[in-house]
Design an enzyme around this catalytic site. Structure first.
Site, short mmCIF file in Angstrom:
data_model
loop_
_atom_site.label_atom_id
_atom_site.label_comp_id
_atom_site.label_asym_id
_atom_site.label_seq_id
_atom_site.Cartn_x
_atom_site.Cartn_y
_atom_site.Cartn_z
N LYS A 80 20.69 14.74 19.59
CA LYS A 80 22.07 14.30 20.03
C LYS A 80 22.28 15.11 21.48
CE LYS A 80 24.30 13.63 15.49
NZ LYS A 80 25.29 14.23 14.47
N ASP A 121 31.81 11.93 15.62
CA ASP A 121 31.61 12.71 14.13
C ASP A 121 32.97 13.44 14.01
OD1 ASP A 121 28.99 12.41 13.62
OD2 ASP A 121 27.97 13.98 14.88
#
Ligand code: NAP
Length: 279
Positions: free
Chosen positions: A66, A102
């Site tokens: 990420k 997220d």
């Protein structure tokens, strides 16, 4: 023509994302394919750019890439920059755009599905990795009274408290070691943002952190039953316990919206995913 998307991670075989996005595509009538791709630890950036050149329209990015996904992007959303990580990439003529869904995924699950009130509440977040970086900004924006951070490696929790102090405003942000945690007032919401559950382990926290009726949320999920953290929370008197499967579906829906301009209905997909696991 069928548009191509994928999730990239290492490992990635366990990912539910291909199933979730296939369900979204069927529900919304979008013509797309979505596969799981094993990311190359030594060549992730070249692999991603080759996929973009090869016609892939977008990627979801999972562990351990990420931060690297954020670094390779030409444009970065504010929430991805704050998180220091990207879980969604969009390829277009102008280059690579990075976002992080997220945090919004957790907030939609907490606030819209579970109806958890956050304003003025006391929150404890355990863990200090990429997932916690992604959720802290949206949690702060929901105006709780305070957020305490606890992590096995306390220095990392201190680093996060420091990094987010500039956006905390009136929200008290503090890193607590084990001693302080044992003496702390109980919390209204306790979030397990560690990866301990994936190994069937429990972060070392006292049961006194859960106020009677508290909400316990584990970002991790197991399809074969409650995580150890949720079992501990229930035994300690938590009133609501939830795993991260709802967040997973919600963050996927946000990525789908970015790519396709259509927001899928998440409730039937979450329900089908749970039924599939049970049956
Ligand atoms: P990460 O960056 O590798 O961070 C792992 C964190 O867990 C660190 O704070 C680490 O502590 C802690 N930890 C690991 N094992 C532990 C143990 N046995 N006891 C106590 N602490 C432990 O991972 P991440 O990306 O933040 O992911 C964390 C979790 O969130 C994973 O379970 C992941 O599946 C989940 N997640 C879920 C979603 C969703 O959509 N539901 C999205 C993203 C992530 P140290 O700093 O001491 O090593």
């Amino acid at each position: 023509m069928t548009d191509r998307y994928a999730v990239i991670g290492n490992p990635v075989h366990h990912s539910k994302s291909p199933w979730i996005h296939a369900a979204f595509a069927a529900q919304t009538g979008q013509d797309l394919s979505y596969e799981a791709v094993l990311g190359e630890l030594d060549g992730f950036e070249g692999q991603v750019l080759a996929m973009a050149r090869g016609g892939v329209r977008g990627l979801n990015v999972t562990l351990p890439f990420k931060e690297r996904a954020l670094a390779l992007a030409d444009r970065v959303s504010d929430r991805a920059r704050l998180a220091g990580a990207a879980n969604t990439l969009l390829f277009a003529a102008g280059g690579v755009s990075a976002d992080n869904t997220d945090g919004i995924g957790l907030m939609r699950d907490l606030q819209q599905r579970l109806h958890v009130q956050l304003a003025g509440r006391r929150l404890l977040v355990i863990g200090a990795g990429g997932a916690v970086r992604g959720i802290l900004g949206p949690l702060i924006a929901a105006a709780p009274a305070g957020i305490d951070l606890h992590n096995r490696t306390l220095e990392r929790a201190r680093g996060l408290a420091e990094a987010f102090s500039g956006v905390a405003g009136a929200v008290t942000l503090a890193a607590l070691g084990a001693g302080h945690l044992a003496r702390a007032e109980p919390y209204d919401l306790v979030i397990n943002g560690t990866s301990a559950s994936l190994a069937g382990e429990l972060p070392q926290i006292p049961s006194s952190v859960f106020r009677p009726g508290a909400v316990a949320y584990d970002l991790a999920y197991r399809l074969d039953g409650p995580t150890p953290f949720l079992t501990q929370a229930q035994a300690a008197g938590a009133g609501v316990v939830a795993d991260g499967l709802g967040m997973l579906v919600e963050q996927a829906a946000e990525a789908f919206l970015l790519w396709r301009g259509v927001r899928p209905e998440t409730a039937p997909v979450l329900q089908a995913l749970r039924c599939r696991a049970a049956g």
